[in-house]
Design a protein around this motif. Structure first.
Motif, PDB file in Angstrom:
ATOM      1  N   GLN A 137       7.780   3.140   2.294  1.00  0.00           N
ATOM      2  CA  GLN A 137       7.227   1.860   2.161  1.00  0.00           C
ATOM      3  C   GLN A 137       6.677   1.406   1.167  1.00  0.00           C
ATOM      4  O   GLN A 137       6.250   2.129   0.087  1.00  0.00           O
ATOM      5  CB  GLN A 137       6.097   1.597   3.454  1.00  0.00           C
ATOM      6  CG  GLN A 137       6.348   2.184   4.800  1.00  0.00           C
ATOM      7  CD  GLN A 137       5.252   2.239   5.596  1.00  0.00           C
ATOM      8  OE1 GLN A 137       4.451   1.075   6.079  1.00  0.00           O
ATOM      9  NE2 GLN A 137       5.086   3.357   6.266  1.00  0.00           N
ATOM     10  N   GLU A 159       6.659  11.994   6.387  1.00  0.00           N
ATOM     11  CA  GLU A 159       6.737  10.968   5.384  1.00  0.00           C
ATOM     12  C   GLU A 159       6.421  11.266   3.839  1.00  0.00           C
ATOM     13  O   GLU A 159       6.803  10.832   3.229  1.00  0.00           O
ATOM     14  CB  GLU A 159       6.090   9.670   5.536  1.00  0.00           C
ATOM     15  CG  GLU A 159       6.410   9.183   7.103  1.00  0.00           C
ATOM     16  CD  GLU A 159       5.480   8.042   7.327  1.00  0.00           C
ATOM     17  OE1 GLU A 159       5.904   6.752   7.410  1.00  0.00           O
ATOM     18  OE2 GLU A 159       4.104   7.975   7.460  1.00  0.00           O
ATOM     19  N   ARG A 204       4.029  -0.260   0.484  1.00  0.00           N
ATOM     20  CA  ARG A 204       2.528   0.125   0.202  1.00  0.00           C
ATOM     21  C   ARG A 204       2.109   1.537  -0.283  1.00  0.00           C
ATOM     22  O   ARG A 204       1.331   1.751  -0.762  1.00  0.00           O
ATOM     23  CB  ARG A 204       1.748  -0.137   1.515  1.00  0.00           C
ATOM     24  CG  ARG A 204       2.116   0.282   2.959  1.00  0.00           C
ATOM     25  CD  ARG A 204       1.577  -0.195   3.844  1.00  0.00           C
ATOM     26  NE  ARG A 204       1.948   0.429   5.282  1.00  0.00           N
ATOM     27  CZ  ARG A 204       1.468   0.198   6.393  1.00  0.00           C
ATOM     28  NH1 ARG A 204       0.646  -0.937   6.432  1.00  0.00           N
ATOM     29  NH2 ARG A 204       1.834   0.713   7.379  1.00  0.00           N
ATOM     30  N   GLU A 205       3.320   2.550   0.193  1.00  0.00           N
ATOM     31  CA  GLU A 205       3.059   3.934  -0.060  1.00  0.00           C
ATOM     32  C   GLU A 205       3.511   4.036  -1.633  1.00  0.00           C
ATOM     33  O   GLU A 205       2.387   4.716  -2.324  1.00  0.00           O
ATOM     34  CB  GLU A 205       3.990   4.606   0.691  1.00  0.00           C
ATOM     35  CG  GLU A 205       3.781   4.661   2.100  1.00  0.00           C
ATOM     36  CD  GLU A 205       4.799   5.466   2.898  1.00  0.00           C
ATOM     37  OE1 GLU A 205       4.321   6.296   3.993  1.00  0.00           O
ATOM     38  OE2 GLU A 205       5.808   5.717   2.682  1.00  0.00           O
TER      39      GLU A 205
END
Length: 233
Positions: free
Chosen positions: A55, A231, A57-58
């Motif tokens: 993502q 993840e 934001r990651e």
């Protein structure tokens, strides 16, 4: 897990190749060869980061932690080897995983040197800080470091010394080609104060701030579902 081990094996082999080639080459290209091989040794981690589905934001989180680690180094520049950069890298790796720790460490070195000066030492710093983060995350897969204060402090002290030894190697690369072992020993002996200062600062920051930082980062990770175990890079 298997891919992570493969990345580590490739990295270790290429780093050892850098040392082997440097000691064998007798012309003026030993420094370029060693730098090229150190950069190549980091490629498995960068490639995995590139192909991993993440993502936005990651990615932002990794960038922010790398920036914090980098900026934390600048005010401490007048104090050789005393800085909170290693602390930030270690606690980030404990919470977000081994390969996230590698990326944060590598980019922290690159970004901080935009302020402190780039040079042939930059790839070595990227490698050393990256491996510091990678090993912290790897050893903490079962929570052994985050749950044991003394093991965490020992880890910080050991890596404070290892960082200096790795950094000494790019200075010693020319001496290796000449097989001047006495000069190499003198080089490592002269860096002992700085290595101890780095180890001591790691212990200091980890002792005072590790528990609170880990708690905050874990809360942030849970709240936004970032870099969960399935993840993690």
């Amino acid at each position: 897990m298997a891919r992570t081990r493969l990345a580590f094996v490739i990295t270790a082999v290429l780093f050892l190749a850098a040392m082997g080639f440097t000691s064998a080459v007798s012309d003026d290209q030993y420094l370029l060869i060693s730098i090229a091989l150190v950069i190549a040794s980091m490629l498995p981690f960068f490639i995995r980061f590139e192909v991993k589905k993440m993502q936005a934001r990651e990615i932002v989180l990794i960038a922010v932690m790398a920036a914090i680690a980098a900026v934390g180094r600048v005010p401490f520049a007048p104090l050789p080897s005393v800085q909170p950069t290693s602390f930030v890298i270690i606690v980030s790796a404990l919470v977000f995983g081994a390969e996230s720790g590698f990326m944060i460490g590598a980019f922290a070195a690159l970004v901080s040197n935009m302020f402190l000066g780039q040079g042939p030492w930059t790839p070595w710093q990227m490698f050393a800080w990256g491996m510091m983060g990678w090993t912290a995350g790897l050893l903490n897969r079962t929570g052994v470091l985050s749950s044991s204060r003394w093991l965490l402090l020992l880890f910080g002290a050991v890596w404070g010394m290892l960082f200096g030894w790795i950094m000494n190697f790019w200075l010693a690369s020319g001496l290796l080609s000449q097989h001047d072992w006495g000069a190499i020993a003198a080089l490592y002996a002269s860096s002992l104060y700085f290595d101890l200062a780095h180890a001591g600062s790691n212990v200091f920051f980890l002792m005072l701030f590790a528990a609170s930082w880990i708690k905050i980062l874990q809360r942030f990770k849970r709240k936004y579902g970032l870099l969960q175990p399935n993840e993690t890079l």
